[in-house]
Structure formats: C-alpha cells, structure tokens
Design a protein around this motif. Structure first.
Motif, mmCIF file in Angstrom:
data_model
loop_
_atom_site.group_PDB
_atom_site.id
_atom_site.type_symbol
_atom_site.label_atom_id
_atom_site.label_comp_id
_atom_site.label_asym_id
_atom_site.label_seq_id
_atom_site.Cartn_x
_atom_site.Cartn_y
_atom_site.Cartn_z
ATOM 1 N N ALA A 40 0.710 -1.002 -0.473
ATOM 2 C CA ALA A 40 0.274 0.010 -0.117
ATOM 3 C C ALA A 40 0.880 1.266 0.105
ATOM 4 O O ALA A 40 0.469 2.217 -0.449
ATOM 5 N N HIS A 41 2.064 0.868 0.916
ATOM 6 C CA HIS A 41 2.930 2.279 0.905
ATOM 7 C C HIS A 41 3.251 2.491 -0.794
ATOM 8 O O HIS A 41 3.745 3.769 -1.175
ATOM 9 N N GLU A 42 4.269 1.058 -1.307
ATOM 10 C CA GLU A 42 4.492 1.971 -2.502
ATOM 11 C C GLU A 42 3.390 1.892 -3.394
ATOM 12 O O GLU A 42 4.353 2.596 -4.676
ATOM 13 N N LYS A 43 2.975 1.409 -3.539
ATOM 14 C CA LYS A 43 1.552 1.681 -4.588
ATOM 15 C C LYS A 43 0.596 2.522 -4.409
ATOM 16 O O LYS A 43 -0.467 3.019 -5.319
ATOM 17 N N ASP A 44 0.027 2.389 -3.603
ATOM 18 C CA ASP A 44 -1.383 3.666 -3.163
ATOM 19 C C ASP A 44 -0.614 4.780 -2.389
ATOM 20 O O ASP A 44 -1.820 5.606 -1.517
ATOM 21 N N HIS A 45 0.336 5.035 -2.110
ATOM 22 C CA HIS A 45 1.136 6.618 -1.144
ATOM 23 C C HIS A 45 0.201 6.305 -0.035
ATOM 24 O O HIS A 45 -0.155 7.347 0.657
ATOM 25 N N TYR A 46 -0.352 5.491 0.826
ATOM 26 C CA TYR A 46 -0.390 4.524 2.178
ATOM 27 C C TYR A 46 0.617 5.470 3.213
ATOM 28 O O TYR A 46 1.983 4.707 2.634
ATOM 29 N N MET A 66 -6.257 10.595 -2.034
ATOM 30 C CA MET A 66 -6.882 10.568 -3.381
ATOM 31 C C MET A 66 -7.509 11.653 -4.093
ATOM 32 O O MET A 66 -7.794 11.995 -3.034
ATOM 33 N N ILE A 67 -7.833 11.183 -5.405
ATOM 34 C CA ILE A 67 -8.833 12.128 -5.750
ATOM 35 C C ILE A 67 -9.485 10.834 -7.020
ATOM 36 O O ILE A 67 -9.824 9.850 -7.305
ATOM 37 N N THR A 68 -11.642 11.306 -6.258
ATOM 38 C CA THR A 68 -12.555 10.902 -7.397
ATOM 39 C C THR A 68 -13.444 11.959 -7.766
ATOM 40 O O THR A 68 -13.291 13.071 -7.239
ATOM 41 N N LEU A 69 -13.752 11.620 -8.779
ATOM 42 C CA LEU A 69 -14.656 12.341 -9.004
ATOM 43 C C LEU A 69 -15.693 12.459 -7.749
ATOM 44 O O LEU A 69 -16.890 14.500 -8.620
ATOM 45 N N TYR A 70 -16.158 11.624 -6.910
ATOM 46 C CA TYR A 70 -17.261 12.085 -6.419
ATOM 47 C C TYR A 70 -16.630 13.007 -5.222
ATOM 48 O O TYR A 70 -17.005 14.370 -4.087
ATOM 49 N N TYR A 71 -15.566 12.976 -4.702
ATOM 50 C CA TYR A 71 -15.052 14.190 -3.011
ATOM 51 C C TYR A 71 -14.128 14.685 -3.267
ATOM 52 O O TYR A 71 -13.441 15.665 -3.047
ATOM 53 N N ILE A 75 -8.849 13.314 1.759
ATOM 54 C CA ILE A 75 -7.796 11.788 2.291
ATOM 55 C C ILE A 75 -8.520 10.766 2.585
ATOM 56 O O ILE A 75 -9.938 10.847 3.171
ATOM 57 N N TRP A 76 -8.500 9.576 2.409
ATOM 58 C CA TRP A 76 -8.820 8.588 2.757
ATOM 59 C C TRP A 76 -7.794 7.598 4.041
ATOM 60 O O TRP A 76 -7.122 7.084 4.323
ATOM 61 N N GLU A 109 -8.888 19.155 0.316
ATOM 62 C CA GLU A 109 -10.413 19.051 0.277
ATOM 63 C C GLU A 109 -10.995 18.524 1.339
ATOM 64 O O GLU A 109 -11.935 18.891 2.397
ATOM 65 N N SER A 110 -10.906 17.197 1.292
ATOM 66 C CA SER A 110 -12.465 17.016 2.879
ATOM 67 C C SER A 110 -10.995 15.418 3.207
ATOM 68 O O SER A 110 -10.023 14.370 2.566
#
Length: 145
Positions: A40-46, A66-71, A75-76, A109-110
């Motif tokens: 997760a650290h290497e691939k998803d910037h966890y 993260m970046i999604t169209l919804y949010y 940060i997740w 943003e959130s």
C-alpha cells in the motif's frame, strides 16, 4: 508527559505499531500486515502515523491521499485505532486532527472514512466529537467465494 505524532516509514516502525493495529485488524498476522503495508505504501501512497505518549505508541492511523469525481482531492482514512488500554484519553482525536491539518496543508478538500456497522461507539465518536457527516453506505463483494 511527552506526546508526539510521528510518521512511520520503516518496516521496524510498522512492526512496532502492529500490536496496536492488530486490535483493529484482528485477522492479520505480522507477516501479512507488513506485506500489505509495504504494498500500500509503495503503490497507493499509504501513510502511517502513530501518536506516542511517553515514548509508547498509543494510537495509529493509516491513510491514503486520493482523487475521485465524487470527493475531489481527499484523504481516505483506512485505519484508526487506539490501544484499548488507552482509550478515552483523546489520543485518537489528536491523531485524526493531525491528519486533518496534514490534509489542509497539502491542499486536500476533505477527509473520509468507513466504519463497520457494528462499531457504534466509533460512529458516535466520528459524528459527535469530530463533526463528521454520514454520507453513504460502503458495499463490498468478496470475489474469492
């Protein structure tokens, strides 16, 4: 009493956090946990941070920018747990507040998270103490069945 928040970036630091994280992720053994954190650290910037009180890890948080169209840019929060012997001391709140400030400072943003349906105490914490809004249900389909 000394208190600090510290980013955990090495396998030794992740290992040191495992006894606390295991209280939330009871299905994981140390090897699986390290493999998942590493990936997760290497691939998803966890990112993983710990709250220390008098040199001891008392709370741990893991999150992904993260970046999604919804949010949009957000940060997740994947994991947030305080050692059961240290709960109700405000450590979890201090740690997630640190992440809120980190997010603002990095132009997110959130902050969003999910919480298991059975975790009613956690839901009260998020809604009443931290002023989070309940905005959706999270659905999951296990593909290994």
């Amino acid at each position: 009493m000394s208190e600090e928040v510290k980013q955990l970036t090495t396998e030794q630091e992740w290992t040191d956090a495992f006894p606390v994280m295991k209280q939330l992720r009871t299905h994981l053994d140390l090897d699986t946990y390290l493999e998942l954190v590493r990936g997760a650290h290497e691939k998803d910037h966890y990112e993983m941070y710990a709250f220390y009180s008098d040199g001891e890890i008392v709370s741990v948080i893991g999150f992904k920018p993260m970046i999604t169209l919804y949010y949009g840019r957000f940060i997740w929060v994947c994991d947030l747990v305080t050692d059961q012997s240290q709960r109700s001391n405000g450590y979890g709140e201090k740690l997630i507040t640190y992440v809120h400030e980190w997010a603002k400072g990095n132009h997110y943003e959130s902050v969003a998270l999910s919480s298991g349906l059975q975790r009613e105490d956690a839901h009260r914490f998020y809604e009443e103490r931290l002023d989070y809004d309940k905005v959706s249900y999270v659905f999951k389909k296990n593909l290994s069945k």
